[in-house]
Design a protein around this motif. Structure first.
Motif, PDB file in Angstrom:
ATOM      1  N   HIS A 106       0.821  -1.212   0.000  1.00  0.00           N
ATOM      2  CA  HIS A 106       0.000   0.000   0.000  1.00  0.00           C
ATOM      3  C   HIS A 106       0.857   1.264   0.000  1.00  0.00           C
ATOM      4  O   HIS A 106       0.352   2.357  -0.270  1.00  0.00           O
ATOM      5  CB  HIS A 106      -0.907  -0.013   1.239  1.00  0.00           C
ATOM      6  CG  HIS A 106      -2.323   0.362   0.954  1.00  0.00           C
ATOM      7  ND1 HIS A 106      -2.887   0.371  -0.301  1.00  0.00           N
ATOM      8  CD2 HIS A 106      -3.328   0.748   1.802  1.00  0.00           C
ATOM      9  CE1 HIS A 106      -4.158   0.742  -0.223  1.00  0.00           C
ATOM     10  NE2 HIS A 106      -4.445   0.981   1.035  1.00  0.00           N
ATOM     11  N   LYS A 114      -0.612   4.578 -11.706  1.00  0.00           N
ATOM     12  CA  LYS A 114      -0.959   3.369 -10.956  1.00  0.00           C
ATOM     13  C   LYS A 114       0.210   2.394 -11.030  1.00  0.00           C
ATOM     14  O   LYS A 114       0.698   2.090 -12.122  1.00  0.00           O
ATOM     15  CB  LYS A 114      -2.193   2.703 -11.567  1.00  0.00           C
ATOM     16  CG  LYS A 114      -3.446   3.552 -11.603  1.00  0.00           C
ATOM     17  CD  LYS A 114      -4.557   2.742 -12.264  1.00  0.00           C
ATOM     18  CE  LYS A 114      -5.878   3.482 -12.273  1.00  0.00           C
ATOM     19  NZ  LYS A 114      -6.969   2.627 -12.807  1.00  0.00           N
ATOM     20  N   HIS A 174      -9.970   1.968  -4.342  1.00  0.00           N
ATOM     21  CA  HIS A 174      -8.816   2.511  -3.621  1.00  0.00           C
ATOM     22  C   HIS A 174      -9.282   3.669  -2.747  1.00  0.00           C
ATOM     23  O   HIS A 174      -9.678   4.722  -3.244  1.00  0.00           O
ATOM     24  CB  HIS A 174      -7.756   2.992  -4.607  1.00  0.00           C
ATOM     25  CG  HIS A 174      -6.420   3.237  -3.989  1.00  0.00           C
ATOM     26  ND1 HIS A 174      -6.178   4.314  -3.149  1.00  0.00           N
ATOM     27  CD2 HIS A 174      -5.253   2.543  -4.049  1.00  0.00           C
ATOM     28  CE1 HIS A 174      -4.924   4.266  -2.748  1.00  0.00           C
ATOM     29  NE2 HIS A 174      -4.338   3.205  -3.283  1.00  0.00           N
ATOM     30  N   ASN A 175      -9.195   3.484  -1.433  1.00  0.00           N
ATOM     31  CA  ASN A 175      -9.753   4.480  -0.509  1.00  0.00           C
ATOM     32  C   ASN A 175      -9.001   5.805  -0.508  1.00  0.00           C
ATOM     33  O   ASN A 175      -9.589   6.852  -0.238  1.00  0.00           O
ATOM     34  CB  ASN A 175      -9.814   3.905   0.909  1.00  0.00           C
ATOM     35  CG  ASN A 175     -10.884   2.842   1.041  1.00  0.00           C
ATOM     36  OD1 ASN A 175     -11.902   2.880   0.367  1.00  0.00           O
ATOM     37  ND2 ASN A 175     -10.641   1.860   1.898  1.00  0.00           N
ATOM     38  N   HIS A 235       0.091   5.807  -6.805  1.00  0.00           N
ATOM     39  CA  HIS A 235      -0.513   4.897  -5.818  1.00  0.00           C
ATOM     40  C   HIS A 235      -0.467   3.449  -6.295  1.00  0.00           C
ATOM     41  O   HIS A 235      -0.226   3.162  -7.464  1.00  0.00           O
ATOM     42  CB  HIS A 235      -1.960   5.310  -5.528  1.00  0.00           C
ATOM     43  CG  HIS A 235      -2.885   5.168  -6.713  1.00  0.00           C
ATOM     44  ND1 HIS A 235      -3.626   4.033  -6.950  1.00  0.00           N
ATOM     45  CD2 HIS A 235      -3.189   6.034  -7.720  1.00  0.00           C
ATOM     46  CE1 HIS A 235      -4.352   4.199  -8.035  1.00  0.00           C
ATOM     47  NE2 HIS A 235      -4.106   5.404  -8.532  1.00  0.00           N
ATOM     48  N   ASP A 236      -0.708   2.542  -5.364  1.00  0.00           N
ATOM     49  CA  ASP A 236      -0.735   1.115  -5.651  1.00  0.00           C
ATOM     50  C   ASP A 236      -2.033   0.729  -6.349  1.00  0.00           C
ATOM     51  O   ASP A 236      -3.056   1.403  -6.199  1.00  0.00           O
ATOM     52  CB  ASP A 236      -0.593   0.315  -4.354  1.00  0.00           C
ATOM     53  CG  ASP A 236      -1.739   0.590  -3.383  1.00  0.00           C
ATOM     54  OD1 ASP A 236      -1.883   1.760  -2.957  1.00  0.00           O
ATOM     55  OD2 ASP A 236      -2.502  -0.338  -3.060  1.00  0.00           O
ATOM     56  N   ASP A 237      -1.983  -0.364  -7.110  1.00  0.00           N
ATOM     57  CA  ASP A 237      -3.181  -0.879  -7.777  1.00  0.00           C
ATOM     58  C   ASP A 237      -3.131  -2.399  -7.767  1.00  0.00           C
ATOM     59  O   ASP A 237      -2.229  -2.995  -8.362  1.00  0.00           O
ATOM     60  CB  ASP A 237      -3.251  -0.354  -9.216  1.00  0.00           C
ATOM     61  CG  ASP A 237      -4.610  -0.621  -9.861  1.00  0.00           C
ATOM     62  OD1 ASP A 237      -5.084  -1.774  -9.800  1.00  0.00           O
ATOM     63  OD2 ASP A 237      -5.187   0.320 -10.432  1.00  0.00           O
ATOM     64  N   ASP A 266      -7.463  -6.405   2.131  1.00  0.00           N
ATOM     65  CA  ASP A 266      -7.000  -5.332   3.025  1.00  0.00           C
ATOM     66  C   ASP A 266      -5.763  -5.751   3.812  1.00  0.00           C
ATOM     67  O   ASP A 266      -4.898  -4.925   4.119  1.00  0.00           O
ATOM     68  CB  ASP A 266      -8.127  -4.885   3.971  1.00  0.00           C
ATOM     69  CG  ASP A 266      -8.653  -5.997   4.867  1.00  0.00           C
ATOM     70  OD1 ASP A 266      -8.470  -7.183   4.521  1.00  0.00           O
ATOM     71  OD2 ASP A 266      -9.253  -5.684   5.906  1.00  0.00           O
ATOM     72  N   VAL A 282      -2.604  -5.905   1.037  1.00  0.00           N
ATOM     73  CA  VAL A 282      -1.948  -4.647   0.664  1.00  0.00           C
ATOM     74  C   VAL A 282      -1.087  -4.093   1.798  1.00  0.00           C
ATOM     75  O   VAL A 282      -0.236  -3.233   1.570  1.00  0.00           O
ATOM     76  CB  VAL A 282      -2.960  -3.567   0.194  1.00  0.00           C
ATOM     77  CG1 VAL A 282      -3.643  -4.005  -1.081  1.00  0.00           C
ATOM     78  CG2 VAL A 282      -3.957  -3.223   1.279  1.00  0.00           C
TER      79      VAL A 282
END
Length: 199
Positions: A22, A133, A114-115, A93-95, A151, A154
């Motif tokens: 993450h 990404k 993705h929050n 950001h991560d994907d 969750d 990540v």
């Protein structure tokens, strides 16, 4: 005076999360800052940041310290305080929907679960957010964690082979940011996405 650019890496603060999937956004932005001799050591508005001039552009490097799900609050404050136009904002950001090491540049779109991106879009009132990404993959049988909840996945670390892929692909992120700063998001998408598919 030209408007500044804001480069944002997403992640969670603290040693516990430092090398997790993450936090790939944090990792890539810190790598970019090091290459530009910029130390992300100032603190303001719930973020760690530094300012640097790249060519003719004033560039802000920002690591929100709000934890991932509240990243938008920090980003909005920086956008407002430094008068950053939305077209000058780029988020890394991560994907999980991309294989580990695959990179994709987008100019807009939904959060895809993705929050951090969801929070930024909510605070800015727009989904037209340029993003890089960085794929971290999903739990697989090969990795031995196929039943691990996403969750938790990540927030886990990379294997040695995955870390090598991450290190090898960091140069694509560097090139993507360079193109974004010089030419904008359109050419960045065209050049980087075509290159990423071939590699």
């Amino acid at each position: 005076m030209a408007s500044p650019y804001l480069l944002v890496g997403l992640g969670n603060p603290g040693p516990k999360y430092q090398t997790t999937r993450h936090n790939i956004g944090f990792m890539m932005l810190e790598h970019l800052a090091r290459l530009n001799n910029c130390h992300i050591d100032k603190t303001k508005m719930q973020g760690r940041y530094c300012k640097h001039r790249i060519a003719t552009n004033q560039v802000l490097f920002l690591l929100p310290q709000t934890y991932m799900n509240l990243s938008g609050a920090c980003v909005r404050q920086f956008v407002d305080y430094f008068n950053v136009p939305l077209q000058n904002l780029l988020v890394i950001h991560d994907d999980i929907d991309l294989p580990c090491g695959r990179i994709k540049v987008v100019a807009k779109g939904g959060a895809g679960g993705h929050n951090g991106i969801k929070s930024i879009a909510q605070h800015l009132g727009s989904t037209a957010i340029s993003r890089i990404k960085f794929g971290v993959g999903r739990p697989t049988i090969e990795s031995g964690v196929e039943k691990q909840p996403v969750d938790k996945y990540v927030l886990s670390g990379f294997s040695k082979s995955e870390q090598k892929i991450i290190d090898d692909r960091a140069s694509i992120v560097v090139d993507a940011v360079d193109i974004f700063l010089k030419q904008g998001i359109g050419p960045c998408m065209n050049l980087i996405n075509c290159r990423a598919k071939k590699e």
